[in-house]
Scaffold this active site. Sequence first.
Site, PDB file in Angstrom:
ATOM      1  CG  ASN A  61      -2.037  -0.983   1.173  1.00  0.00           C
ATOM      2  OD1 ASN A  61      -2.329  -1.545   0.116  1.00  0.00           O
ATOM      3  ND2 ASN A  61      -2.684  -1.213   2.294  1.00  0.00           N
ATOM      4  NE  ARG A 383      -8.133  -1.966 -10.246  1.00  0.00           N
ATOM      5  CZ  ARG A 383      -7.148  -1.144 -10.604  1.00  0.00           C
ATOM      6  NH1 ARG A 383      -6.221  -1.574 -11.449  1.00  0.00           N
ATOM      7  NH2 ARG A 383      -7.090   0.098 -10.139  1.00  0.00           N
ATOM      8  NE  ARG A 413      -3.070   5.573 -10.626  1.00  0.00           N
ATOM      9  CZ  ARG A 413      -3.844   6.416  -9.957  1.00  0.00           C
ATOM     10  NH1 ARG A 413      -4.360   6.056  -8.808  1.00  0.00           N
ATOM     11  NH2 ARG A 413      -4.131   7.601 -10.452  1.00  0.00           N
ATOM     12  CG  HIS A 443     -14.929   2.365 -11.154  1.00  0.00           C
ATOM     13  ND1 HIS A 443     -15.638   2.328  -9.964  1.00  0.00           N
ATOM     14  CD2 HIS A 443     -13.748   1.754 -10.896  1.00  0.00           C
ATOM     15  CE1 HIS A 443     -14.921   1.727  -9.040  1.00  0.00           C
ATOM     16  NE2 HIS A 443     -13.771   1.361  -9.566  1.00  0.00           N
ATOM     17  CE1 TYR A 476      -9.123  -7.011  -2.650  1.00  0.00           C
ATOM     18  CE2 TYR A 476     -10.281  -5.558  -4.158  1.00  0.00           C
ATOM     19  CZ  TYR A 476      -9.109  -5.987  -3.563  1.00  0.00           C
ATOM     20  OH  TYR A 476      -7.925  -5.374  -3.886  1.00  0.00           O
ATOM     21  NE  ARG A 572     -11.686  -1.331   1.973  1.00  0.00           N
ATOM     22  CZ  ARG A 572     -10.834  -0.852   1.056  1.00  0.00           C
ATOM     23  NH1 ARG A 572      -9.580  -0.643   1.369  1.00  0.00           N
ATOM     24  NH2 ARG A 572     -11.243  -0.578  -0.172  1.00  0.00           N
ATOM     25  CG  HIS A 600     -14.088  -3.580  -2.994  1.00  0.00           C
ATOM     26  ND1 HIS A 600     -14.771  -3.763  -4.178  1.00  0.00           N
ATOM     27  CD2 HIS A 600     -13.088  -2.706  -3.266  1.00  0.00           C
ATOM     28  CE1 HIS A 600     -14.192  -3.029  -5.125  1.00  0.00           C
ATOM     29  NE2 HIS A 600     -13.179  -2.377  -4.604  1.00  0.00           N
TER      30      HIS A 600
END
Length: 722
Positions: A61, A383, A413, A443, A476, A572, A600
């Site tokens: 991270n 993704r 990204r 997205h 997730y 979160r 998530h």
Amino acid sequence: MSTRPDRRTGAEPPASAGRSDRYLNRELSWLAFNDRVLAEAGNPNYPLLERLRFLAISAANLDEFMMIRAAGLVGQVQRGIARVSIDGRTPAQQLAEVRALVDDLTDRQQGAWRVLRRQLADSGIHIADEQRVTEEAYHWLRTYFVDEIIPVLTPQAIDPAHPFPFVANRGMGLLFNLTRQSDGARVIEMVLIPAALKRYVRVPGREAIYVSIEALISRFADHMFPGFTITGGGAFRVLRDSDIEIEEEAEDLVRTFRSAIQRRRRGQVIQLELEEGFDPVGEALLREQLGASAGTVVKTEGLIGLVGLEEIVREDRPDLKFDPYTPRYPERILEHDGDCFAAIREKDIVIHHPYESFEVVVDFIRQAAADPDVVAVKQTLYRAGNQSQVIAGLIAAAEAGKSVTAVVELKARFDEEQNLLWASQLERAGVQVIYGFVDLKTHAKVAMVVRREGDGYRTYCHFGTGNYHPVTARIYTDLSFFTADPQLGRDAARLFNYVTGYVEPRGTEALAISPIDLREELYSAIDGEIANAEAGRPAAIWLKCNQITDQGMIDRLYAASQAGVEVELMVRGICSLRAGVPGLSDNIRVKSIIGRFLEHSRIYAFANGAPMPSDDALVFISSADLMGRNLNRRVEALVPIRNRTVHDQVLKQVLLANLLDTEQSWMMQPDGSYRRAGEGAEGGSRNFNLHRYFMTNPSLSGRGEALERGEVPTLRLAQEPR
């Protein structure tokens, strides 16, 4: 009543701009989040290797933060940009505070590493412990190095005849100061460690002994430099600016991204990490050649590149890991002999990942490919991972003669290269590949299947809160919502037409879509709660998301608090809203849940005039967080949950379980700091672990009938939230 922000743009009233007593800084809030992740590395309730995993996650991270967020601040400072953040800090002020906190966080990561290293050694796993290498192991390591490692390495002299080599982003290497034994000449050599090599080498044997690749190279460097004496050196690691900026007038998006990816590999050095005691001559050389100023150099008294410890977590020691967990396949689908379409036709279904298998999403696409009555399949891909069964399903559908459209987001990204690869494979199979907008990321997580039934067509939809990614779907927590609702089907088609043909979807029947009207829909729901509170009716807002940074949304929630609305926020990660500030946010509580699974899903619920949680509440799931980028610069979907069973499952199980959790929750304090929720403190009168709850109770998709039969513990608020 405080002045409310503009409904359309979300801009706050000018008088409130730049107030640190009103907003928390985004970058500092993120570092606080990663601090909570690091704290799990010291959680005594977790097995040792899982604690090591949290340390590696914290390190990964921090790498990404430096490559993207810190790099952005560096760029702003270099360009002389003085625009203040939401809390009134200039880029230079933010960068100074970020660097101080990063230094502190890095020191505490090393402290956690030292503790875990000792505890793992006590449990028979020895990492970077040279004292454990016996004479027999030494001979094996030397042979392994000569036979397996040396052929891969390329030592390079640093002198006028040999230009300084390029060091890739996240690249590691070693620098050696050498003296030639024949004439005393001094030579500097660099050895870059190829990314293909494992970071740790396990010595054969029952006892787990791991030697780092940099230690291995250092130990046997004399095999690479015969005739030289090593007089100094050390290991180093480089992080570079990794953000990609795309010009709006780009004519060929694919070509532009391929070029941008190449530029990213050569981005400005943001951080140079050195071993403690690194040779001063070598340090000066690296600083000069890499353009690393003093502020970007970090000397690590410990292990550089802690992210590599993830390799150790794979050690076969089940006693040091969480008990294995296998996701359940949704009962509703099994009741229809695996026929997804029949199950969805009967009634809407919600699937709760990772407790329920992501395989059902793959099967939805697979069945569409094999079904002769299916005429079209459309799907967004943000993704998808590097081994995606979803991609294989879309290819199979195209090869079976279906009309298949895939919206592939190139701007995801660090997945840009993988998405370019998927796009190429999909196009070769006959899939119509769309890259969406240059200036907006797509997205939204949407798939739709059009099937010929009777005299017409029926549209089946999947709306998700997470990506179509089989790996992350195992760790997730996300929701998959399947429906054959005609209104949602028509709206899904409008969303795809918007992305593929720029046909703006005004007047949708059920969906709200950003950047069109998603913000407006949420504002309207918040305003409804404000009106209820002012009229003396029950008023409450329960929101679950990953980040809240949008100033307009924060101001709207402040207005709700001041009107008497009870606001429960489960955030979160980053949260720029201050909770529990007298006169500003007295009625707002913020909690962050960090645990075995990564929370998530995005769920937005509004009391709608009845005590929460009630059947009358407005409930939405979404792909969007409450950030300016999601509301203004991305294509996102906000999906109303109107089916009564699904409504109850999402509100009275998933959302309520998050609210009740005490074992994995951190509570925000008015100053923006967090503390762990204690037994019986703020969130329930008993200890409750939501991850354990969903792992040990019947799956969400079958919970409607299970609840009626009393087979599932009923979640109830033991008391009013306050």
